[in-house]
Enzyme design. Structure first.
Site, PDB file in Angstrom:
ATOM      1  N   GLY A 262       8.559   9.385   9.277  1.00  9.45           N
ATOM      2  CA  GLY A 262       8.551   9.596   8.394  1.00  9.45           C
ATOM      3  C   GLY A 262       7.125  10.947   8.504  1.00  9.45           C
ATOM      4  O   GLY A 262       7.271  11.435   9.960  1.00  9.45           O
TER       5      GLY A 262
ATOM      6  N   HIS B 210       0.600  -1.370   0.238  1.00 12.60           N
ATOM      7  CA  HIS B 210       0.568   0.260  -0.184  1.00 12.60           C
ATOM      8  C   HIS B 210       0.814   1.493  -0.021  1.00 12.60           C
ATOM      9  O   HIS B 210       1.871   1.571   0.727  1.00 12.60           O
ATOM     10  CB  HIS B 210      -0.880   0.151   1.266  1.00 12.60           C
ATOM     11  CG  HIS B 210      -1.993   1.052   1.219  1.00 12.60           C
ATOM     12  ND1 HIS B 210      -2.164   2.327   1.293  1.00 12.60           N
ATOM     13  CD2 HIS B 210      -2.910   0.510   0.743  1.00 12.60           C
ATOM     14  CE1 HIS B 210      -3.438   2.886   0.643  1.00 12.60           C
ATOM     15  NE2 HIS B 210      -3.946   1.885   0.607  1.00 12.60           N
TER      16      HIS B 210
ATOM     17  N   GLY C 261       4.055  21.112  12.064  1.00 11.63           N
ATOM     18  CA  GLY C 261       5.456  20.336  12.165  1.00 11.63           C
ATOM     19  C   GLY C 261       7.040  21.215  11.290  1.00 11.63           C
ATOM     20  O   GLY C 261       6.914  21.689  10.122  1.00 11.63           O
ATOM     21  N   PRO C 262       7.931  20.287  12.146  1.00  8.74           N
ATOM     22  CA  PRO C 262       8.938  20.182  10.734  1.00  8.74           C
ATOM     23  C   PRO C 262       8.577  20.684   9.149  1.00  8.74           C
ATOM     24  O   PRO C 262       8.203  19.201   9.047  1.00  8.74           O
ATOM     25  CB  PRO C 262      10.355  19.573  11.633  1.00  8.74           C
ATOM     26  CG  PRO C 262       9.402  18.397  11.970  1.00  8.74           C
ATOM     27  CD  PRO C 262       7.782  19.255  12.442  1.00  8.74           C
TER      28      PRO C 262
END
Length: 552
Positions: free
Chosen positions: A172, A82, A163-164
């Protein structure tokens, strides 16, 4: 109405049971959420977890599940069929009841902001939560997958929403958003070829395929079905290829339509569908609609029980081809149902009779009246179904099928009332047991008794209405149905009439306990009219029944 959100996070681990359990445990420990389903896939190395609850509780549970996944799953070592980009690949929130999409979007942003700040995981918003529609599609966001994301994330147009701006090697990135209810559904093919499975996927999915014309220009050919996403893949565990489908709007493209379209495409390409499987949960109505669809194809009456419709759907879709299909685990309403919701109607007839005969005051006359009504309309429905299948009456199938379907609906409502009547009685008993030491306590107790008593009046009144409604079906079957079953219609009429009279007795005795009967005066007047009409219909039906019997 309580606000209820569903959350269906997809985690990039489908093999290690201890990791999957650890993530699920994080969800279950949060008060206010109910874990509905944990569906691991070994070949895809991916687990889909489904849970529901209040918005605040769902956000809390989702955060802790994402946190636990980031601690236990190492994406640098992950492999699976997937597409994926992180330990928690995607975490959608779905508004179920009492809450708007806009409100749910605010909760999605709360969750995304917390994941980005506290866990240091890059987060992308998708679907309704994403204001930039050029990057709202999940498949577009995920392009490049985990292996290519360390470069993609540096591009200005792919800066995370939270976030970063760099990809953590272990966790991930993740995608959080708000979407409509989605059914994840795989159709099995008798081939091992991913190319051929993809060809079928391109035939059916809304996006279709891009091909070249005689001049070498790109030509877009749309697929057969709207609101459908699909790809082909090979599942080593099963030794066959599948068409993996996301049904993003099951009102536009229901499960049975997708299945039939895959069957048609596969056959045109020299293949055959061997069955299908659900990933996660499906709404009850989708299964009932599928059952009715396949019954109509067989020229059979659709007025059969819920359980039979589900059985037809399972067998027709081949949902038990790869694994046993358990409706109580795969249908969302069944997973959410409490055992107490149908405690009486699930008893055997002997157990119900024994419980009624015991020294307990419930179940009593109200529940028995509801059960009588259910038996009455069940007999009328039986005559409709027997008439629908009578040789030589093929042209009348649709009419009898419609009557039978109506009868099933009334029957199910009356069976539900069997438990509702006992629950209403128990509420009255609970109200009488409230403390009454102070004036405040006395008033609270008085209000609770009044409220519970009104509920205990409304339930048998509903039984009266439903039982009277069923007599129209029974009358039609006595007049036009299979004459060999006319006595069954007569017995159904006797049951329905008795249900009306018995429920009326409960309405009257419960109303006698009200301090102010004016609040239900109109209801009491209507109840008298319902009983009168039921007696008239009983007489008319029995007259018809006896005439048919005398004619032989």
């Amino acid at each position: 109405m309580d606000k209820l959100i569903e959350c269906v996070p997809n985690f990039s681990e489908g093999k290690d049971a201890s990791i999957i359990k650890s993530i699920a445990d994080e969800i279950e420990r949060i008060e206010g959420v109910k874990l509905l389903d944990v569906d691991p896939g070994k070949a895809t190395n991916r687990t889909v977890i489904t849970f529901v609850g209040s918005p605040e509780a769902v956000v809390e549970a989702a955060f802790h599940a994402i946190k636990r996944a980031s601690e236990l799953i190492d994406m640098s070592k992950h492999k699976g069929e997937h597409p994926r980009m992180g330990a928690t690949d995607v975490c959608p929130l779905i508004p179920l009841s009492g809450i708007t999409v806009e409100e749910t979007v605010r909760y999605a942003n709360q969750l995304a902001a917390r994941v980005g700040k506290e866990l240091g995981i890059p987060v992308y918003l998708y679907e309704y939560a994403q204001v930039n529609k050029e990057r709202s599609n999940l498949s577009v966001i995920r392009e490049g997958e985990y292996e290519g994301f360390s470069k993609k994330i540096k591009r200005p147009e792919w800066k995370p929403d939270y976030g970063p701006v760099e990809l953590p090697v272990r966790s991930g990135a993740t995608v959080i958003g708000v979407r409509d209810f989605l059914v994840a559904y795989n159709v099995n093919l008798n081939t091992t070829s991913v190319r051929r499975a993809n060809a079928v996927a391109f035939d059916i999915r809304e996006r279709g395929r891009v091909t070249k014309d005689e001049k070498g220009n790109d030509v877009h050919i749309p697929g057969a079905l709207k609101s459908v996403k699909a790809i082909g893949w090979y599942i080593e565990e099963y030794g066959q290829a599948q068409v993996s489908i996301n049904l993003t709007n099951i009102n536009i493209a229901p499960v049975h339509t997708a299945f039939e379209e895959v069957c048609k495409s596969a056959q045109n390409r020299g293949m055959r569908v061997t069955g299908s499987e659900l990933v996660g949960l499906i709404p009850l109505q989708s299964m009932l609609d599928a059952g009715k669809y396949f019954l109509k194809k067989q020229n059979r009456s659709i007025g059969i029980s819920e359980e039979e419709l589900i059985h037809i759907a399972v067998k027709s879709l081949g949902l038990d081809d790869l694994n046993e299909f358990h409706p109580d685990k795969k249908i969302i309403e069944y997973r959410m149902k409490k055992e107490s919701d149908s405690a009486l109607q699930n008893l055997t007839i002997k157990a119900f009779a024994d419980m009624t005969a015991s020294e307990s005051a419930a179940p009593g006359g109200g529940s028995v009246s509801a059960y009588l009504g259910a038996l009455g309309v069940a007999l009328g429905t039986m005559v409709a179904n027997l008439s629908a299948t009578k040789k030589g009456w093929e042209s009348r199938l649709d009419g009898f099928s419609i009557w039978a379907e109506k009868g099933q609906i009334v029957k199910d409502k009356l069976l539900k009332a069997v438990d509702e009547d006992t629950a209403a009685f128990n509420l009255i008993m609970a109200a009488f047991s409230l403390p009454k030491s102070t004036d405040t306590e006395k008033q609270t107790r008085k209000d609770a008794i009044n409220s519970a008593t009104i509920a205990a009046i409304e339930v048998p009144y509903k039984v009266m209405q439903l039982s009277l409604e069923s007599m129209q079906l029974i009358k039609a079957m006595a007049e036009t149905g299979n004459p060999n079953s006319v006595s069954d219609a007569g017995v159904g009429a006797l049951c329905a009439r008795s249900a009306v009279i018995g429920a009326h007795l409960n309405v009257k005795i419960n109303a006698s306990g009200l301090a102010n009967k004016n609040t239900v005066s109109e209801l009491l007047e209507n109840a008298e009219k319902i009983e009168k009409r039921a007696l008239e219909l009983e007489s008319e039906i029995l007259e018809t029944v006896n005439k048919v019997i005398q004619r032989g």
